[in-house]
Enzyme design. Structure first.
Site, PDB file in Angstrom:
ATOM      1  N   GLN A  40      85.269  22.484  48.290  1.00 34.75           N
ATOM      2  CA  GLN A  40      83.907  22.636  47.776  1.00 34.75           C
ATOM      3  C   GLN A  40      83.430  24.071  48.011  1.00 34.75           C
ATOM      4  O   GLN A  40      83.439  24.563  49.147  1.00 34.75           O
ATOM      5  CB  GLN A  40      82.934  21.671  48.444  1.00 34.75           C
ATOM      6  N   TYR A  63      70.950  24.107  48.148  1.00 36.15           N
ATOM      7  CA  TYR A  63      71.631  25.385  48.290  1.00 36.15           C
ATOM      8  C   TYR A  63      71.490  26.200  47.001  1.00 36.15           C
ATOM      9  O   TYR A  63      70.751  25.835  46.095  1.00 36.15           O
ATOM     10  CB  TYR A  63      73.075  25.160  48.730  1.00 36.15           C
ATOM     11  N   ARG A  81      79.051  19.160  42.003  1.00 34.95           N
ATOM     12  CA  ARG A  81      78.246  18.136  42.669  1.00 34.95           C
ATOM     13  C   ARG A  81      76.771  18.435  42.442  1.00 34.95           C
ATOM     14  O   ARG A  81      76.329  19.578  42.582  1.00 34.95           O
ATOM     15  CB  ARG A  81      78.538  18.092  44.177  1.00 34.95           C
ATOM     16  N   GLY A  94      80.693   9.411  53.080  1.00 33.84           N
ATOM     17  CA  GLY A  94      80.665  10.462  54.079  1.00 33.84           C
ATOM     18  C   GLY A  94      80.953   9.950  55.469  1.00 33.84           C
ATOM     19  O   GLY A  94      82.084   9.979  55.946  1.00 33.84           O
TER      20      GLY A  94
END
Length: 363
Positions: free
Chosen positions: A98, A179, A226, A310
């Site tokens: 990622q 982000y 994502r 996760g």
């Protein structure tokens, strides 16, 4: 009806099952961004899952936000990731790295060049961040110039090439969780008046340019993204136009032929249904906090082609075996999520390790 344990083609790869390890920051890299010495073991332990998506990995010095997160833009980074990808491949697994540019979610004390963070606009997220001297308020970032935005796109391209050199099966662009990519989406973080701000099309431009650059560099079938539509963390507010921005963005990204879109679902079921209709390739769905009894439900309903997890994968290196056996799961030890050594990283007990079962409570 597809089963979680059926194989599935994603891009150029056929995965052994429809389960995905979601990206999770672990803050155990070396200070220069090279993956830590236990990273290969950590990921290889979980290689029975269909696809591993690694922790967020910065594409440049400017892209780092947190302490001891890995990078993928230097020779040392590539060498470190080669150990990881080789270990996963030996177990028959597949791994996407990622690519995560933290943008304004950064502190100068955490980066190799100690520079002010960068963002679409000079707007602080209004939160603190852990640094070598403790928690500090994140400073106001510096707004990227138009030329710097173009250079950042090239940084992503370069990092994607280096990821493939390191043996990764592909890369996932981190366009979620407040982000840099998502900062461009949100009017609360993006007040630009050039081609990267204002209209839906302009606010989606950076994400599309990054995806286009990476796809042209390593192939669309090895490129993914994502997204987390509706996220409100760390000062992100996508406004009333948010759902329409994602409808536009997903339709445009679909034209590129990317391997998959990975949705971190925030609860807008109408939007999720629309994304499912707009996206013509593999869709991975992550529902934060999904209980064990709901594992497989989105695959069964047709909303997703794969499901990502996760904490359950973090705490259960044999997650697939436990699901197959309808077994209990180890509970994640939150105190060891970030930083540290093997504890809470590579020492979670397997299903057939009763002598080790005392380490963590079972849920």
């Amino acid at each position: 009806m597809n089963s979680l344990f059926d194989s599935v083609r994603v891009g150029r790869h056929v995965l052994r099952n429809r389960l995905v390890m979601a990206p999770m920051t672990r803050s155990r890299a070396q200070f220069d961004g090279t993956p830590g010495e236990l990273a290969a073991e950590y990921y290889a332990q979980r290689a029975d899952i269909g696809l591993i998506v690694t922790e967020g990995t910065q594409p440049s010095d400017d892209g780092q936000g947190y302490l001891t997160t890995p990078g993928i833009y230097t020779d040392a980074h590539v060498a470190g990731w080669k150990e990881v990808t080789s270990a996963v491949r030996e177990k028959g697994g597949h791994l996407f790295i990622q690519l995560m540019h933290a943008g304004r979610m950064s502190h100068p004390d955490n980066t190799p060049h100690h520079r002010q963070g960068v963002a679409p606009s000079a707007i602080s997220p209004g939160t603190g961040m852990f640094t070598p001297t403790g928690t500090q308020e994140i400073p106001v970032p510096r707004a990227l110039s138009t030329n710097e935005i173009r250079q950042t796109v090239q940084d992503f391209r370069h990092a994607a090439r280096r990821a493939i050199e390191a043996g990764a099966d592909g890369v996932e662009i981190h366009g979620a969780n407040a982000y840099l990519v998502q900062q461009f989406f949100a009017p609360s973080a993006n007040m630009r008046t050039d081609d990267y701000g204002g209209s839906i099309e302009n606010r989606a431009r950076f994400a599309i340019e990054v995806a286009t650059a990476i796809a042209s560099e390593i192939g669309a079938e090895r490129t993914a993204i994502r997204l987390s539509p509706g996220t409100t963390m760390w000062g992100i507010d996508e406004g009333a136009e948010g759902p329409d921005l994602y409808r536009f963005l997903v339709a445009e990204l679909d034209k590129l032929g990317l391997a998959y879109v990975h949705i971190m679902h925030q609860g807008n079921e109408v939007l999720l249904s629309d994304i499912r209709k707009l996206w013509t390739r593999a869709l991975i769905l992550n529902r934060p906090g999904r209980p064990l009894e709901r594992v497989g439900s989105d695959l069964a309903s047709g909303l997703a082609d794969l499901e990502s997890y996760g904490q359950m994968v973090l705490a259960n290196p044999d997650f697939v075996a436990r699901l197959t056996a309808n077994s209990t799961m180890n509970e994640a030890n939150r105190t060891t999520f970030f930083g540290g050594d093997a504890r809470g990283y590579t020492d979670y007990p397997h299903l057939h390790d009763p002598a080790d079962a005392w380490r963590y409570p079972l849920c």
